[in-house]
Design an enzyme around this catalytic site. Structure first.
Site, PDB file in Angstrom:
ATOM      1  N   ALA A  66       0.891  -1.249  -0.198  1.00  0.00           N
ATOM      2  CA  ALA A  66      -0.046  -0.117   0.024  1.00  0.00           C
ATOM      3  C   ALA A  66       0.918   1.017   0.105  1.00  0.00           C
ATOM      4  O   ALA A  66       2.054   1.285   0.291  1.00  0.00           O
ATOM      5  CB  ALA A  66      -0.841  -0.161   1.234  1.00  0.00           C
ATOM      6  N   GLY A 111       0.487  -5.481   0.577  1.00  0.00           N
ATOM      7  CA  GLY A 111      -0.520  -5.705  -0.596  1.00  0.00           C
ATOM      8  C   GLY A 111      -0.093  -6.305  -1.937  1.00  0.00           C
ATOM      9  O   GLY A 111      -1.136  -6.736  -2.636  1.00  0.00           O
ATOM     10  N   GLU A 114      -0.338  -9.711  -1.184  1.00  0.00           N
ATOM     11  CA  GLU A 114      -1.566 -10.149  -1.267  1.00  0.00           C
ATOM     12  C   GLU A 114      -2.209 -10.122  -2.615  1.00  0.00           C
ATOM     13  O   GLU A 114      -3.256 -11.037  -2.924  1.00  0.00           O
ATOM     14  CB  GLU A 114      -2.467  -9.118  -0.338  1.00  0.00           C
ATOM     15  CG  GLU A 114      -1.954  -9.375   1.107  1.00  0.00           C
ATOM     16  CD  GLU A 114      -2.583  -8.499   2.219  1.00  0.00           C
ATOM     17  OE1 GLU A 114      -2.038  -7.296   2.123  1.00  0.00           O
ATOM     18  OE2 GLU A 114      -3.069  -8.779   3.012  1.00  0.00           O
ATOM     19  N   GLU A 134       3.507  -5.542   6.997  1.00  0.00           N
ATOM     20  CA  GLU A 134       2.708  -4.674   7.865  1.00  0.00           C
ATOM     21  C   GLU A 134       2.825  -4.857   9.466  1.00  0.00           C
ATOM     22  O   GLU A 134       2.603  -3.650   9.874  1.00  0.00           O
ATOM     23  CB  GLU A 134       1.174  -5.264   7.427  1.00  0.00           C
ATOM     24  CG  GLU A 134       0.511  -5.100   6.237  1.00  0.00           C
ATOM     25  CD  GLU A 134       1.129  -6.183   5.362  1.00  0.00           C
ATOM     26  OE1 GLU A 134       1.763  -6.907   5.472  1.00  0.00           O
ATOM     27  OE2 GLU A 134       0.403  -6.200   4.223  1.00  0.00           O
TER      28      GLU A 134
END
Ligand code: DAK
Length: 267
Positions: A66, A111, A114, A134
């Protein structure tokens, strides 16, 4: 449609989506997620598309997670919008009716890992790095990492990565079963293309049924999964592809699959 944060190329039934913010290592901001969501919606409607490939612009990154600069500005409302967009995109990727291959060409962090995990499978450049960092930001994975990674590699290996935030090499990702294949960075797209073309030559109705049977079967017990397979197996006989595939074998020729995902009404 002109996209600013992604690029799309379509050729021989393969649509390649390139995350295109190389100066920020292709980090995911709201604008990029919005464009990706739109693009996936359009590709889902396009009968010419048989396989989708995701990759990152530049040599360094697939997606470095992100956009931390944007995350840092979020209040609860913006976080909710971001979260909702992220889940929508991940859901679209996983449910896309055609196979999706992640071509991970560099950092795939947070992300980025992911998104790759939501694809059907991953090929990685030898220079790729995976990780869910994270925890080092005081966060936890928010786009399904705590769910998809343990299902793929088992809870203990997944927890080690999630709790430590450690980055791993492409080779380690291969050993853990996160990626299917590691290739030299210079031949990544070529190798992905070879596999994509092989898949693109198959019947799209059968591909879709196979994808759905695997995806939906993973969430249920074996007996229920096998019943899903029985229904999916029956359904593919509604497509002319099942006749064509078997006839081609018996006639010793190559099959030409013309089955469509959306048959005309009444056909
Ligand atoms: N966001 C924004 N900019 C980034 C970035 C990121 N994630 N990663 C890199 N950049 C930018 C850098 O700031 C730098 O910009 P300039 O300084 O040149 O302007 C440029 O990209 C090049 O990066 P570096 O100079 O740092 O390059 P290095 O080779 O030295 O290092 C690196 C590469 C990938 C190891 C390093 O950049 C790095 O550690 N990046 C951050 C990785 C990371 O922690 N990513 C975020 C993970 S958290 C949510 C759902 C999901 C998420 C959040 C919420 N909800 C449901 C609400 C997801 C969270 C994450 O993904």
């Amino acid at each position: 449609m002109n996209y600013e944060n992604i690029r799309i190329e379509q050729d021989e039934g393969i649509a390649t989506i390139t995350f295109n913010r190389p100066k920020a290592l292709n980090a995911l901001n709201r604008a990029l997620l919005g464009e990706l969501s739109l693009a996936l919606g359009r590709l889902a409607e396009d009968e010419e598309v048989r396989v989708v490939v995701l990759t990152g612009a530049g040599e360094k990154a697939f997606v470095a997670g992100a956009d931390i600069g944007e995350l840092a500005t979020f209040g609860p409302l913006a976080a909710k919008v971001f979260s909702r967009m992220g889940h929508e995109v991940i859901g679209k990727l996983q449910e896309l009716s055609v196979p999706v291959i992640a071509a991970v060409n560099g950092y795939a962090l947070g992300g980025g890992t992911e998104i790759a995990l939501a694809c059907d499978f991953i090929y990685a450049a030898d220079s790729a790095r995976f990780g869910l960092p994270e925890i080092t930001l005081g966060l936890i994975p928010g786009f399904g990492g705590t769910q998809r990674l343990p299902r793929l590699i088992g809870p203990a290996a997944a927890k080690e990565l999630i709790f430590s935030g450690r980055m791993i090499s492409a080779e380690e990702a291969l050993r853990l079963g996160i990626v299917n294949r590691v290739v030299p960075a210079s031949s990544l797209l070529e190798e992905v293309r070879k596999t994509a073309l092989e898949i693109a030559s198959k019947g799209r109705v059968a591909l879709r049924a196979a994808k759905e049977a695997v995806n939906h079967g993973l969430g249920v017990d074996l007996a229920t999964g096998c019943r899903l397979e029985v229904d999916a197996f029956a359904l593919v006989f509604a497509s002319p592809d099942a006749r064509e595939g078997t006839a081609a074998f018996l006639e010793k020729r190559k099959p030409v699959f013309r089955g469509r995902l959306k048959e005309a009404p009444g056909s």
